[in-house]
Design an enzyme around this catalytic site. Structure first.
Site, PDB file in Angstrom:
ATOM      1  N   ASP A  42       0.847  -1.192   0.000  1.00  0.00           N
ATOM      2  CA  ASP A  42       0.000   0.000   0.000  1.00  0.00           C
ATOM      3  C   ASP A  42       0.885   1.245   0.000  1.00  0.00           C
ATOM      4  O   ASP A  42       1.673   1.448   0.924  1.00  0.00           O
ATOM      5  CB  ASP A  42      -0.893   0.019   1.250  1.00  0.00           C
ATOM      6  CG  ASP A  42      -1.755   1.269   1.283  1.00  0.00           C
ATOM      7  OD1 ASP A  42      -2.754   1.310   0.555  1.00  0.00           O
ATOM      8  OD2 ASP A  42      -1.408   2.219   2.017  1.00  0.00           O
ATOM      9  N   TYR A  47       3.416   9.967   0.660  1.00  0.00           N
ATOM     10  CA  TYR A  47       4.364   9.350   1.591  1.00  0.00           C
ATOM     11  C   TYR A  47       5.809   9.667   1.204  1.00  0.00           C
ATOM     12  O   TYR A  47       6.738   9.361   1.960  1.00  0.00           O
ATOM     13  CB  TYR A  47       4.174   7.825   1.675  1.00  0.00           C
ATOM     14  CG  TYR A  47       2.795   7.368   2.115  1.00  0.00           C
ATOM     15  CD1 TYR A  47       1.915   8.244   2.749  1.00  0.00           C
ATOM     16  CD2 TYR A  47       2.369   6.062   1.890  1.00  0.00           C
ATOM     17  CE1 TYR A  47       0.645   7.824   3.127  1.00  0.00           C
ATOM     18  CE2 TYR A  47       1.100   5.631   2.274  1.00  0.00           C
ATOM     19  CZ  TYR A  47       0.245   6.523   2.889  1.00  0.00           C
ATOM     20  OH  TYR A  47      -1.011   6.100   3.260  1.00  0.00           O
ATOM     21  N   LYS A  76      -2.344   6.270  -4.057  1.00  0.00           N
ATOM     22  CA  LYS A  76      -3.420   7.230  -3.764  1.00  0.00           C
ATOM     23  C   LYS A  76      -3.157   8.604  -4.383  1.00  0.00           C
ATOM     24  O   LYS A  76      -2.003   9.066  -4.400  1.00  0.00           O
ATOM     25  CB  LYS A  76      -3.586   7.387  -2.239  1.00  0.00           C
ATOM     26  CG  LYS A  76      -3.661   6.045  -1.524  1.00  0.00           C
ATOM     27  CD  LYS A  76      -3.939   6.145  -0.049  1.00  0.00           C
ATOM     28  CE  LYS A  76      -3.678   4.803   0.614  1.00  0.00           C
ATOM     29  NZ  LYS A  76      -2.276   4.584   0.997  1.00  0.00           N
ATOM     30  N   HIS A 109      -7.244   9.878  -1.894  1.00  0.00           N
ATOM     31  CA  HIS A 109      -6.667   9.746  -0.554  1.00  0.00           C
ATOM     32  C   HIS A 109      -7.565  10.342   0.536  1.00  0.00           C
ATOM     33  O   HIS A 109      -7.742   9.750   1.602  1.00  0.00           O
ATOM     34  CB  HIS A 109      -5.285  10.410  -0.537  1.00  0.00           C
ATOM     35  CG  HIS A 109      -4.360   9.877   0.492  1.00  0.00           C
ATOM     36  ND1 HIS A 109      -3.008   9.809   0.323  1.00  0.00           N
ATOM     37  CD2 HIS A 109      -4.599   9.386   1.736  1.00  0.00           C
ATOM     38  CE1 HIS A 109      -2.451   9.285   1.408  1.00  0.00           C
ATOM     39  NE2 HIS A 109      -3.393   9.029   2.278  1.00  0.00           N
TER      40      HIS A 109
END
Ligand code: A2P
Length: 316
Positions: A42, A47, A76, A109
C-alpha cells in the site's frame, strides 16, 4: 493467503503499509516483505517514498522473486491533484516513481481538495471546497484512469457513508474499496456494515494504532492500543502477539489490513497473522473494547476560514 474478490481482481487480505516508512528503510522493508510472501503493498504519492518503493519492486521482479501479476499495488491521489483533468497526470507520476505500467488499485486519498500549487496546505487559500471541486468531477478522472488501463480498480479513502452514497449515485464505475482507520479502539461498525452491504470492501489503515505517527498527530492522553489488557489476555491465551490478535480480528470481520513495519521480525509476525483465526467468542472480546477513538482525526484539515471541519469531513 485469503483474497478478496474486487470486480474479478484478487486482493490479498493482508498487505504492507508504507506510511511513515522512512526513505532509507522502505527499500529493505519491501524487499524483505516480498521475499517472505507479502503480495500487497500500500503506497501513496504523499508518503514521499514511492521512488524507493519502485526501486525495490523493480529488483524483486527482475530477480524473479515475484512477477508483476502476482503483486497487488495500491496508491493514492493526493489532495492537490483533484479534478478530472489532473488525475491521470498524478497517476502517471506515481507509476513512473513505482516503475510500473499499471496499478491494481488507485484511491482518492482524502475527500479534501487543495489548489494544485499547494502540496501541503495550512491556510484557507490553499484549499478548494467540495462545492468548488466536487468529488464527482475528480471521480471522472479516476474512471478515465481505468479506461486507459493505468489502474485495474479504483476506490476512496476516508469517506463517510454520506460521501460514498453521493459518489455511488454519480459514478459509472463504482468504488471497490473504502480505506479507513479501523482498529479495536475505532471499530466503525456502521460504516463497515454499510460498505459490506453495498459491495464496497473495507481496508483498515493504522490497524495497530500507528504509534509512530508524527507528534503533531498525537494527543497526550491517548490510549495505547498495543498495551490493551483485554487483547493482551486473549493473545497470551492463544500464544500469539497482540498485533497478530488485532490483525486476525480485522480479517475475521472480512476487512483487509495493511500493517506498517520496517522490522524483519515484525514483518514476519504480521504476515503470519493472515493464517490465524479467531472464534466468534474471541472476536466478541475485542468487539467489547471499542472507544470510538480516532487516532487520525482529520483536524489537520481544519484551518481558520477554511472549507473543512472535522464535522463536515466525517459527516458526524
Ligand atoms: P516498526 O515499523 O518498527 O515495526 P500501523 O500499521 O498501525 O501504522 O502501526 C505501525 C507501527 O506499529 C510502527 O511503529 C511499527 O513499528 C509498529 N509495529 C508493526 N508491527 C508490529 C508488531 N507486530 N508488534 C509491535 N509493533 C508493531
Amino acid at each position: 493467503m485469503q483474497t478478496l474478490n474486487l470486480n474479478g481482481h484478487q486482493l490479498p487480505i493482508l498487505g504492507l503499509g508504507t506510511w511513515k516508512s522512512a526513505r532509507g528503510e522502505v527499500y529493505t522493508a519491501i524487499k524483505e516483505a516480498i521475499k517472505i510472501g507479502y503480495r500487497h503493498i500500500d503506497c501513496a504519492a504523499i508518503y514521499a517514498n514511492e521512488k524507493e518503493v519502485g526501486k525495490a519492486l523493480k529488483e524483486v521482479i527482475d530477480e524473479g522473486i515475484v512477477t508483476r501479476e502476482e503483486l497487488w499495488i495500491t496508491s493514492k491521489l493526493w489532495n492537490n491533484m483533484h479534478g478530472e483533468e489532473n488525475v491521470v497526470e498524478a497517476l502517471q507520476k506515481t507509476l513512473n516513481d513505482l516503475q510500473l505500467e499499471y496499478l491494481d488499485l488507485y484511491l482518492i486519498h482524502w475527500p479534501v481538495a487543495q489548489r494544485k500549487l499547494f502540496v501541503s496546505a495550512s491556510k484557507a487559500k490553499h484549499f478548494l471546497s467540495l462545492e468548488e471541486m466536487p468529488i464527482a468531477n475528480t471521480w471522472k478522472g479516476m474512471e478515465k484512469a481505468v479506461e486507459l488501463g493505468l489502474t485495474k480498480t479504483i476506490g476512496v479513502s476516508n469517506f463517510s457513508v454520506k460521501k460514498l452514497e453521493d459518489l455511488v449515485a454519480n459514478s459509472k464505475i463504482k468504488p471497490v474499496i473504502n480505506q479507513v482507520e479501523i482498529h479495536p479502539y475505532f471499530q466503525q461498525s456502521d460504516l463497515v456494515d454499510y460498505c459490506q452491504a453495498n459491495n464496497i470492501h473495507v481496508m483498515a489503515y493504522s490497524p495497530l494504532g500507528s504509534s509512530d505517527r508524527p507528534a503533531g498527530l498525537k494527543a497526550e492522553d491517548e490510549p495505547v492500543l498495543l498495551e490493551d489488557t483485554s487483547i493482551k489476555e486473549l493473545a497470551n491465551k492463544k500464544g500469539i502477539s497482540v498485533a497478530q490478535t488485532i490483525l486476525a480480528w480485522d480479517i475475521h470481520r472480512g476487512i483487509s489490513v495493511i500493517p506498517k513495519s520496517v522490522n524483519p521480525a515484525r514483518l514476519k509476525q504480521n504476515l503470519e497473522a493472515a493464517d490465524i483465526t479467531l472464534t466468534n467468542e474471541e472476536a466478541a472480546i475485542i468487539n467489547e473494547i471499542d472507544l470510538n477513538r480516532r487516532y487520525v482525526d482529520g483536524s489537520f484539515w481544519e484551518v481558520p476560514e477554511g472549507p473543512y471541519t472535522v464535522q463536515n469531513l466525517w459527516d458526524e
